[in-house]
Design an enzyme around this catalytic site. Structure first.
Site, PDB file in Angstrom:
ATOM      1  N   ASP A  11       0.884  -1.165   0.000  1.00 24.49           N
ATOM      2  CA  ASP A  11       0.000   0.000   0.000  1.00 24.49           C
ATOM      3  C   ASP A  11       0.922   1.215   0.000  1.00 24.49           C
ATOM      4  O   ASP A  11       1.614   1.471   0.971  1.00 24.49           O
ATOM      5  CB  ASP A  11      -0.882  -0.037   1.264  1.00 24.49           C
ATOM      6  CG  ASP A  11      -1.793   1.183   1.378  1.00 24.49           C
ATOM      7  OD1 ASP A  11      -1.593   2.152   0.621  1.00 24.49           O
ATOM      8  OD2 ASP A  11      -2.691   1.163   2.241  1.00 24.49           O
ATOM      9  N   TYR A 231       1.377  -0.175  15.089  1.00 19.93           N
ATOM     10  CA  TYR A 231       0.505  -0.227  13.918  1.00 19.93           C
ATOM     11  C   TYR A 231       0.861   0.858  12.914  1.00 19.93           C
ATOM     12  O   TYR A 231       0.818   2.033  13.217  1.00 19.93           O
ATOM     13  CB  TYR A 231      -0.963  -0.073  14.337  1.00 19.93           C
ATOM     14  CG  TYR A 231      -1.879  -0.127  13.154  1.00 19.93           C
ATOM     15  CD1 TYR A 231      -2.027  -1.322  12.458  1.00 19.93           C
ATOM     16  CD2 TYR A 231      -2.559   0.993  12.702  1.00 19.93           C
ATOM     17  CE1 TYR A 231      -2.843  -1.395  11.347  1.00 19.93           C
ATOM     18  CE2 TYR A 231      -3.378   0.924  11.594  1.00 19.93           C
ATOM     19  CZ  TYR A 231      -3.513  -0.266  10.921  1.00 19.93           C
ATOM     20  OH  TYR A 231      -4.310  -0.345   9.821  1.00 19.93           O
ATOM     21  N   LYS A 234      -1.732  -2.204   7.128  1.00 22.14           N
ATOM     22  CA  LYS A 234      -2.233  -3.578   7.102  1.00 22.14           C
ATOM     23  C   LYS A 234      -1.260  -4.513   6.425  1.00 22.14           C
ATOM     24  O   LYS A 234      -0.383  -4.098   5.696  1.00 22.14           O
ATOM     25  CB  LYS A 234      -3.487  -3.619   6.273  1.00 22.14           C
ATOM     26  CG  LYS A 234      -4.652  -3.098   6.951  1.00 22.14           C
ATOM     27  CD  LYS A 234      -5.158  -4.083   7.945  1.00 22.14           C
ATOM     28  CE  LYS A 234      -6.423  -3.497   8.438  1.00 22.14           C
ATOM     29  NZ  LYS A 234      -6.435  -2.071   8.091  1.00 22.14           N
TER      30      LYS A 234
END
Ligand code: F6R
Ligand code: MG
Ligand code: MG
Length: 368
Positions: A11, A231, A234
């Site tokens: 991404d 985080y 994903k």
């Protein structure tokens, strides 16, 4: 001859938000890979997207983890990130965790599914690409393709499939792996892979008609969450699966997706929801940033060249699964912030709990 089939994805920026890869980035990647093909670095390529993930599919003869192939993918992602930054796309460069490339892209952020094999006379391969979920989302469908006779009739009636398959399973928390044979060790296999946030199928190997050391399926198992320690995006997974002639038929490879099973990773990486099989043109994550999607592009490969391809879920045969996924999405959404729509505490990728606990610290009283 041996051919390597590589899917490398990242991404590098969404437009709008986390919904989709913009056409400008796809064009840039196509240009770069076209040049690499002309220079003889790769034999052939196909560029696509699933939601906000840019997917580079490449064929070559350089084997797995090859520096020039991974370096090429890294440079494409770097340049696409730069363009995404200039255009103000969302989360530009989010999956590129390091500044410098050092030999291969493992651990740097991109997801990889690649396998080297001896080409059969005719070599059908399906590239599966998912968005808004995690590698364990492939456990159920891959298991069903290669080990479930209620999915794959060939396991019962085709002598070439009847001896079963060997599964390579990774414990992604402990960084260990184990090999298990089906059908004999089916229950042990299921005991592990049913816990899909920890145990993931990495590869599947044949046990009869084909070379036993050459994989017939491979799944990306990079966990961005664990690579980065916090985080940052994903780990939307990809997989490559070979089909037919001693392997599950193309239709047996696709059949598991007629059931939109529940996967983790929807909205802020913190919710469970159904995986919806869609055509590439429908692979934009809109509703509550989802629901999680999977696309399947089927290829024929000959002498390392892609001789034809097809968007396999672009088919009314999967309408029912899409409708079912909508119904399940509605049902799950109505739980709002409650589990099991929301993930258990330790698996959420966003949380406010430490802050809430801190705020309420003095107000918790002992109970008998
Ligand atoms: C990202 C994703 C999204 C984001 C969500 C919040 O691929 O799945 O659901 O997690 O849109 O994103 P931020 O915090 O960047 O606004
Ligand atoms: Mg994103
Ligand atoms: Mg994504």
């Amino acid at each position: 001859m041996k051919t390597t089939f590589s899917i490398i994805k990242a991404d590098v920026g969404g437009c709008p938000g986390h919904a989709k890869v913009n056409e400008k980035l796809i064009e840039l990647a196509k240009e770069k890979l076209k040049k690499a093909k002309e220079q003889g670095i790769i034999k052939d390529f196909f560029v696509t997207n699933c939601g906000d993930d840019l997917e580079l599919i490449m064929t070559h003869d350089k084997g797995e983890n090859n520096e020039s192939i991974h370096g090429l993918a890294w440079n494409v992602f770097k340049e696409a990130s730069e363009l995404a930054k200039q255009l103000g796309f969302y989360g530009a460069g989010q999956d590129l965790l390091k500044d410098a490339f050092s030999g291969n892209v493992r651990g740097l952020g991109p997801g990889i599914a690649e396998m080297e094999f001896t080409e059969r006379k005719s070599e059908p391969i399906v590239a599966f690409m998912m968005d808004k979920t995690e590698p364990g989302a492939f456990n159920l469908p891959i298991y069903r393709m290669f080990a479930d006779p209620f999915n794959t009739a060939g396991l019962i009636i085709d002598p070439k499939l009847h001896s079963g398959f060997k599964f390579e399973v990774w414990d992604i928390k402990e960084h260990k792996r184990v090999f298990l044979n089906t059908p004999e060790e089916m229950y042990d296999l299921l005991a592990l892979i049913g816990a899909k946030s920890r145990f993931v199928i990495k590869r599947v190997y044949p046990r009869s008609s084909l070379p036993e050391d050459e994989p017939v399926a491979v799944v990306s198992t990079e966990k961005l969450f664990q690579i980065a320690g916090e985080y940052i995006g994903k780990d939307d997974p990809v997989a490559a699966v070979r089909a037919q002639s001693g392997l599950p038929a193309l239709g047996e490879v696709l059949e598991p997706f007629a059931f939109p099973h529940l996967v983790s990773g929807w909205m802020r990486g913190s919710h469970n929801g159904p995986i919806m099989p869609v055509a590439n043109k429908q692979a934009k994550c809109t509703r509550f940033d989802g629901p999680p999607r999977v696309i399947a592009i089927g290829f024929q490969v000959k002498n390392g060249m892609i001789t034809g391809h097809e968007d396999l879920f672009d088919d009314p045969a999967f309408d029912y699964a899409r409708n079912k996924a909508q119904e399940i999405a509605d049902y799950m959404r109505r739980h709002g912030p409650f589990e099991p729509h929301r993930l258990p505490l330790e698996e959420m990728e966003y949380t406010t709990l430490p802050k809430v606990m801190e705020k309420l610290k003095g107000r918790f009283e002992d109970v008998e």
